[in-house]
Design a protein around this motif. Structure first.
Motif, PDB file in Angstrom:
ATOM      1  N   UNK A 251       0.815  -1.225   0.000  1.00 37.82           N
ATOM      2  CA  UNK A 251       0.000   0.000   0.000  1.00 37.82           C
ATOM      3  C   UNK A 251       0.846   1.271   0.000  1.00 37.82           C
ATOM      4  N   UNK A 252       2.000   1.246   0.646  1.00 37.93           N
ATOM      5  CA  UNK A 252       2.890   2.402   0.618  1.00 37.93           C
ATOM      6  C   UNK A 252       3.422   2.629  -0.797  1.00 37.93           C
ATOM      7  N   UNK A 253       3.822   1.540  -1.478  1.00 33.78           N
ATOM      8  CA  UNK A 253       4.291   1.669  -2.856  1.00 33.78           C
ATOM      9  C   UNK A 253       3.173   2.159  -3.768  1.00 33.78           C
ATOM     10  N   UNK A 254       1.936   1.734  -3.505  1.00 30.97           N
ATOM     11  CA  UNK A 254       0.805   2.238  -4.286  1.00 30.97           C
ATOM     12  C   UNK A 254       0.734   3.755  -4.209  1.00 30.97           C
ATOM     13  N   UNK A 255       0.847   4.286  -3.005  1.00 26.06           N
ATOM     14  CA  UNK A 255       0.738   5.734  -2.830  1.00 26.06           C
ATOM     15  C   UNK A 255       1.920   6.468  -3.452  1.00 26.06           C
ATOM     16  N   UNK A 256       3.119   5.932  -3.277  1.00 26.01           N
ATOM     17  CA  UNK A 256       4.293   6.583  -3.850  1.00 26.01           C
ATOM     18  C   UNK A 256       4.239   6.576  -5.375  1.00 26.01           C
ATOM     19  N   UNK A 257       3.781   5.485  -5.960  1.00 21.76           N
ATOM     20  CA  UNK A 257       3.769   5.374  -7.416  1.00 21.76           C
ATOM     21  C   UNK A 257       2.614   6.127  -8.056  1.00 21.76           C
ATOM     22  N   UNK A 258       1.531   6.359  -7.317  1.00 21.62           N
ATOM     23  CA  UNK A 258       0.340   6.993  -7.893  1.00 21.62           C
ATOM     24  C   UNK A 258       0.205   8.464  -7.518  1.00 21.62           C
TER      25      UNK A 258
END
Length: 294
Positions: A251-258
């Motif tokens: 979920x952290x990578x989702x936010x960083x990438x989006x």
């Protein structure tokens, strides 16, 4: 526990030599000269990046900060990161395991893969990783509350092969006690910004350090804050999460990438897409489907 300069650890002699005898002997060690020579300048550049001062209890949109990433700096980032990945002990261990598996399948009397066999399979990885990393998003995670630890393995889902470098790639590389490099290439993401930064709190750093211990095998490196060894690390092998997915990290990578600098109404925003989390859920669905088929 051993105390020594960093250069005293991790050396594997003749790791990049391919010795088959006579005129066929070769080495690909020189391809790493460029990233090695610019490592100091790269670390200095990391120290110039800014982060948001928002605390960990604030919304993520307030904590992520876009940063400029000129083409020449992006290229340097890919060189440094790809070189550290291609030479990592975990990649070598993966090559060794795969090579020995097929040598056993072929019925060879001696299935053990020596340094030459490992090097022959490792030779093209740096260029393949570097070229693939020219597409995707970068993030640098900083911390002034707790130190990151490093190990002889770190979370990534890059194959130890020049093939199958598709979307969904991710990498979390602790490079300094104060900084961790993240590479992401989901199916969909805003093309700008190319680089974001995030300042982590103490609990978040602890979670990342626990992940590092899973992927490390024999060595952990720290500066001042000695880590408490986890059961996963004490197994003494390069372990991994199923599909390299993690309930907190993805979920952290989702936010960083989006993250989008110009989201709805022209304001910064984070897309509702969850490429890494959804990928993990999709893999679990596939597992259930296969189980039903059995």
């Amino acid at each position: 526990m051993h105390r020594a300069p960093p250069g005293a650890f991790g050396a594997i002699t003749n790791a990049h030599h391919i010795k088959t005898g006579g005129h066929w002997d070769s080495t690909f060690e020189p391809i790493f000269n460029e990233p090695d020579s610019e490592m100091a300048a790269f670390v200095q550049w990391l120290g110039t990046l800014e982060t948001s001062l928002a605390s960990p209890d604030q919304p993520m949109i307030e904590r992520i900060l876009p940063q400029p990433l000129p083409d020449e700096r992006a290229t340097q980032t890919t060189r440094v990161t790809a070189s550290l990945l291609a030479r990592s002990p975990s990649i070598r261990a993966s090559i060794k395991q795969t090579t020995e598996y097929y040598r056993r399948r072929f019925g060879l009397a001696d299935p053990i893969a020596d340094k030459t066999l490992i090097a022959a399979n490792q030779r093209g990885l740096y260029d393949a990783y570097r070229k693939r990393m020219m597409r995707g998003r970068w993030a640098v995670l900083f911390s002034d509350e707790r130190e990151f630890i490093a190990g002889d393995g770190f979370l990534h889902n890059f194959p130890a092969s020049r093939d199958a470098l598709n979307a969904g790639l991710k990498l979390v590389l602790p490079i300094l006690p104060t900084a961790t490099i993240v590479y992401m290439s989901p199916m969909q993401y805003p093309t700008e910004p190319r680089l974001v930064t995030l300042r982590l709190g103490a609990e978040e750093v602890d979670r990342l350090n626990a992940i590092t211990q899973v992927y490390a095998s024999e060595f952990l490196f720290y500066r001042d804050e000695k880590p408490e060894l986890s059961d996963a690390f004490q197994c003494g092998e390069h372990r991994q999460f199923q599909y390299h997915g993690h309930h907190w990290l993805d979920p952290l990578l989702d936010k960083l990438s989006q993250y989008n600098r110009w989201g709805k109404d022209g304001a910064a925003g984070i897309s509702s897409r969850r490429p890494y989390s959804e990928s993990l859920e999709g893999n679990r669905w596939l597992d259930r489907f296969v189980t039903r088929g059995d």
